[in-house]
Write an enzyme that holds these catalytic residues in place. Structure first.
Site, short mmCIF file in Angstrom:
data_model
loop_
_atom_site.label_atom_id
_atom_site.label_comp_id
_atom_site.label_asym_id
_atom_site.label_seq_id
_atom_site.Cartn_x
_atom_site.Cartn_y
_atom_site.Cartn_z
N TYR A 54 0.84 -1.20 0.00
CA TYR A 54 0.00 0.00 0.00
C TYR A 54 0.88 1.25 0.00
CZ TYR A 54 -3.58 3.39 1.35
OH TYR A 54 -4.41 4.47 1.37
N SER A 100 -2.85 11.79 10.55
CA SER A 100 -1.79 10.81 10.40
C SER A 100 -0.44 11.45 10.66
CB SER A 100 -1.78 10.24 8.97
OG SER A 100 -2.94 9.48 8.74
N LYS A 139 5.37 2.27 17.59
CA LYS A 139 4.27 2.46 16.64
C LYS A 139 3.45 1.17 16.58
CE LYS A 139 3.22 3.99 11.95
NZ LYS A 139 2.29 2.89 11.63
N GLU A 196 -4.20 3.29 20.94
CA GLU A 196 -4.34 2.21 19.97
C GLU A 196 -5.01 1.01 20.64
OE1 GLU A 196 -2.80 1.59 15.83
OE2 GLU A 196 -2.81 3.29 17.22
N LYS A 341 9.89 3.60 10.22
CA LYS A 341 9.52 2.20 9.97
C LYS A 341 10.69 1.24 10.16
CE LYS A 341 5.22 2.23 7.91
NZ LYS A 341 4.22 1.19 7.77
N CYS A 446 7.79 -41.00 -5.15
CA CYS A 446 8.81 -40.15 -4.53
C CYS A 446 9.72 -39.58 -5.61
CB CYS A 446 9.61 -40.97 -3.53
SG CYS A 446 11.02 -40.07 -2.83
N CYS A 464 6.74 -40.96 1.70
CA CYS A 464 7.42 -41.89 0.81
C CYS A 464 7.59 -43.20 1.55
CB CYS A 464 8.79 -41.32 0.41
SG CYS A 464 9.91 -42.53 -0.30
#
Length: 862
Positions: A54, A100, A139, A196, A341, A446, A464
């Site tokens: 995004y 923001s 954050k 938050e 970030k 296999c 197998c």
């Protein structure tokens, strides 16, 4: 999901050329994509792409608008905070807009340095001026919330919405226990607290476990689960979701001239919020200048994967409120704050193909080959898909775009498919799909040895059937056998094992002990020829052999490993370190383990029917018997490894073994009733024996017993049980008298990171004292040893009332036992004297509980 904004996009390019038709089309396309994904994320709580994707689209649109200001429209996603109000909730107009924070996507130290340089430039500070003081915060990856208190009572809770209008979710927020409904008398008449709403990882995992058990859709991540809970119309549903809250800022507050607080700094605000009962992250701190911001970013980055909740960065805020007012805002973002970030833990990539790998137990595991992608700090190109059912659950096709997640040391995983990236014309019902799309089909043979691949009923894993004939299984079984926690063969690395198997020098683990120096040198010569490497002896009279001799010495040294590690090294299915040690501790000798009939294995502690059957079948298989015989002949297992445990006497009682025979209708009560009338288990074979009358068993039980002993092979089992029972009883040591001075019989779980000891070191110390170390907490657990970021195991221990030790408490207890102290302390009480050391972290990061002693009983508070 963030909504970073460009600082003055129009001003950034005053002399830009007009946008081309392609640029205009690209801007429209990016705007449409961003609006779609914002709707999926904020409104529907069904994100289809990671935050990093995004942000990439957002920044691409920002760049176009900066280069061509005429493309910047009032309704551009770059001009919005994000989201819109849901129709079914009442709208709330924020008294102070919820804006923001600008995102700094440079994940290195330079990101913090650039922010500090920008602040100093805005404030007109020269090089010699004092450093700016900041508050550095975490954050959180949750849902932003505004809590409004009037006359110190919570009257409203609203989501961010579009920053101006939010959604009234008061009925759901009231269900969060961390949020106070009433404030102390010293709080101002009007107070809006911002923070938050999030979900802790352990709570998220438990929620998804419950969803899975009910057959419901799983949540993609904790943020998605938290947002979905907040937006429930029924608060009863929200109350069932384990939500948490952190406070970090303010909205409207009664001004000082009307009796409100006169704070000078943002850190004072955080301390006031904490005083009024709001949870504030304890890791938040003040920081002077760029150097301390960089240090904070690095510190939290190192802790990120140990936190009990998700974060995607840290936030820097100028601490002085006066300087914040002076710096002001740009567009819809404060100049005085930035979000710095970390590398994204989720990214989009494409599945190029699906291969299969064969493990040491024959498990055939599908593995996705990916377009390489940088996620969680590393480049990921392969991800396990576990099994066919997981591929079906994901609805995954080769060619799909997928979301890959990697957090810390966690193995990368595909968390979701992005079906919107498939072409609209793709018909999933068609028998054949157009390239590059393909359905995965588990191979029937296999890929390594060509043996048949089978999936047993009730199993999710295909296997197998080639056994050690399959080179893939052979390599993995030898790697396991030589590994550090098993036989610990020093120097025998993966490369050497692969080469020895490829050139047919190793067909089983027993062949390790028959290797010669010449075999190593021959294999190296053939590998060098294959790889085009010049032979080392060119121009030399002697061939270097020390490397090979070191491996041979390591193989010879491994012959003295304890029996428990040897049993673990054999690679029996379901037999880990703990079960191997159980077999060794309770039976004492390899001979008795090998001869143990299935009912005897069933009565051993923590073995159970499934594991017992796996052990028995492995030890009865002819090839495995020959391998163990060869190992013993080579001196791998010491001839006298110990005696059985005294407590085995109870397990060898006739009622116990009768129950382990699994005779239909022979209940534990009937077994107790029958046992006194038998001299040995083989007495059951005599149909005329007196016990059939004297035991006074119901007719249906007698009939069931007669049918059982008539089954082929049961007579041999009963006689074998009698024989080994007599041998074991004769070898039992005398039962200890007086108080026990060890942890024998106690179950201990290790969790979190201990300050000085590694997990293996702590485990070895506990097992040496007689404890059994397991991986999960239950009502049968006696102690949990918890370190930093202990997580869900500590939570469960506290909820079950299990005693919790930290490292110092464990060492204190072990030292007391070694010194010949009294009995092991009861798990319900702490020692009267214990050094004051730091306890493990409390279940919630905001707990203000005082530090407890090194060994502390649970309080019952979660």
């Amino acid at each position: 999901m963030t909504s970073p904004d460009l600082q003055g996009a129009a001003a950034a390019a005053p002399f830009s050329s007009p946008a081309s038709p392609q640029d205009q089309a690209r801007a429209r396309e990016l705007g449409a994509q961003l609006r779609h994904h914002a709707h999926q994320y904020y409104v529907l709580d069904q994100p289809q792409i990671p935050d990093a994707e995004y942000d990439r689209l957002f920044q691409a649109l920002q760049a176009l608008e900066a280069a061509h200001p005429e493309l910047l429209m009032p309704d551009s996603p770059t001009q919005r905070v994000g989201g819109r109000v849901l129709d079914q909730f009442n709208s709330v107009r924020h008294a102070v807009p919820m804006l923001s924070i600008r995102t700094e996507t440079d994940t290195e130290a330079s990101g913090a340095e650039a922010f500090d340089a920008r602040i100093r430039r805005e404030l007109g500070l020269g090089e010699g001026a004092a450093p700016v003081e900041y508050v550095a915060e975490l954050k959180f990856d949750g849902l932003a919330m505004n809590l409004r208190y009037e006359d110190r009572v919570l009257v409203q809770a609203a989501t961010r919405g579009d920053g101006e209008l939010g959604e009234d979710v008061t009925h759901n927020i009231r269900t969060i226990g961390q949020i106070p409904l009433r404030l102390p008398d010293d709080a101002p008449p009007v107070l809006e607290v911002r923070g938050e709403v999030y979900m802790r990882r352990p709570d998220f995992e438990r929620l998804n476990e419950a969803q899975r058990a009910r057959g419901d859709k799983l949540f993609v991540n904790p943020r998605n689960a938290a947002a979905g809970a907040v937006r429930q119309l029924d608060s009863n549903i929200a109350a069932q979701r384990p939500l948490s809250f952190f406070a970090y800022g303010l909205g409207e507050v009664t001004p000082p001239e009307q009796g409100g607080p006169a704070w000078q700094t943002h850190f004072e605000v955080l301390q006031a919020l904490k005083h009024w009962g709001f949870p504030v992250e304890a890791l938040d701190q003040t920081a002077l200048g760029a150097a301390e911001l960089v240090a904070f970013h690095q510190k939290i980055g190192a802790l990120r994967d140990q936190l009990a909740y998700d974060i995607d960065g840290v936030v820097y805020k100028v601490n002085s409120l006066a300087l914040q007012r002076r710096l002001g805002f740009v567009t819809r973002e404060p100049r005085w704050a930035v979000a710095h970030k970390y590398p994204a833990q989720e990214q989009l990539t494409t599945v190029l193909g699906i291969d299969v790998q064969v493990g040491r137990t024959g498990a055939v595991t599908p593995v996705a080959r990916l377009e390489p992608v940088f996620v969680g700090g590393v480049v990921v190109s392969n991800v396990t898909l576990h099994n066919q059912d997981e591929i079906a659950r994901l609805g995954l096709l080769v060619g799909d775009t997928v979301i890959v997640r990697r957090a810390g040391d966690v193995i990368p995983q595909v968390v979701a498919v992005v079906p919107e990236r498939r072409p609209a014309e793709l018909d999933l019902a068609a028998e054949a799909l157009p390239a590059p799309y393909l359905r995965f089909v588990m191979p029937t043979q296999c890929p390594v040895c060509g043996s048949h691949v089978m999936r047993d009923e009730g199993e999710v894993v295909a296997r197998c059937t080639g056994g050690l004939f399959c080179k893939a299984q052979r390599k993995e079984s030898i790697r396991h056998f030589a590994s550090r926690r098993a036989m610990d063969i020093e120097g025998l690395g993966e490369r050497h094992i692969d080469n020895l198997v490829e050139y047919d020098q190793l067909h089983s683990v027993a062949d390790l002990y028959q290797l010669t120096l010449q075999q190593f040198l021959d294999v190296k010569r053939r590998v060098d020829e294959r790889d085009g490497v010049a032979a080392e002896l060119q121009g030399r009279e002697e061939i270097p052999t020390k490397w090979a001799q070191n491996i041979l010495d390591g193989i010879a040294a491994s012959k003295q490993r304890p029996l428990g590690r040897f049993l673990f090294a054999l690679g029996m299915r379901h037999v880990g370190e703990s079960t191997g040690k159980t077999l060794a501790d309770w039976l004492g000798r390899l001979d008795w383990v090998r001869r143990a009939p299935l009912p005897l294995l069933r009565v051993l502690p923590d073995v159970g029917d499934v594991v017992a059957t796996s052990i028995y079948e492995f030890l009865q298989e002819d090839h495995n018997r020959k391998v163990i015989d060869t190992l013993v002949a080579e001196g791998v297992v010491p001839p006298d490894t110990g005696r059985p445990q005294a407590a085995l006497a109870d397990k060898l009682s006739l009622p116990s073994l009768l129950g382990a025979l699994k005779v239909p209708k022979l209940t534990p009560l009937r077994a107790e009733q029958l046992a006194p009338h038998l001299g040995a288990l083989a007495d059951l074979l005599d149909v005329q024996a007196p016990w059939q009358r004297s035991a006074d068993l119901p007719a249906e039980v007698l009939k069931s017993l007669q049918a059982f002993v008539a089954e082929p092979g049961q007579a041999d089992v009963l006689r074998a049980l009698d024989q080994i029972r007599a041998e074991l009883l004769a070898a039992l040591p005398a039962a200890p008298s007086g108080p026990r001075s060890s942890l024998a019989g106690k179950t201990v779980v290790l969790t979190g990171t201990l300050p000085t000891l590694g997990r293996d070191q702590a485990k070895d110390l506990l097992e040496a004292a007689g404890a059994k170390v397991t991986g999960s907490v239950s009502k049968k657990t006696d102690y949990v040893v918890a370190g930093a970021e202990a997580g869900s195991k500590l939570d469960k221990a506290l909820s079950l009332g299990v005693t919790v030790l930290d490292e110092a408490g464990m060492l204190t207890l072990l030292a007391a036992l070694e010194a010949g102290g009294d009995t092991v302390p009861s798990p319900s009480a702490a020692p009267t004297e214990s050094p004051p050391v730091a306890a493990p972290p409390a279940p919630t990061t905001t707990s203000e509980a005082p530090v407890q002693s090194a060994l502390f009983p649970p309080t019952g508070d979660d």
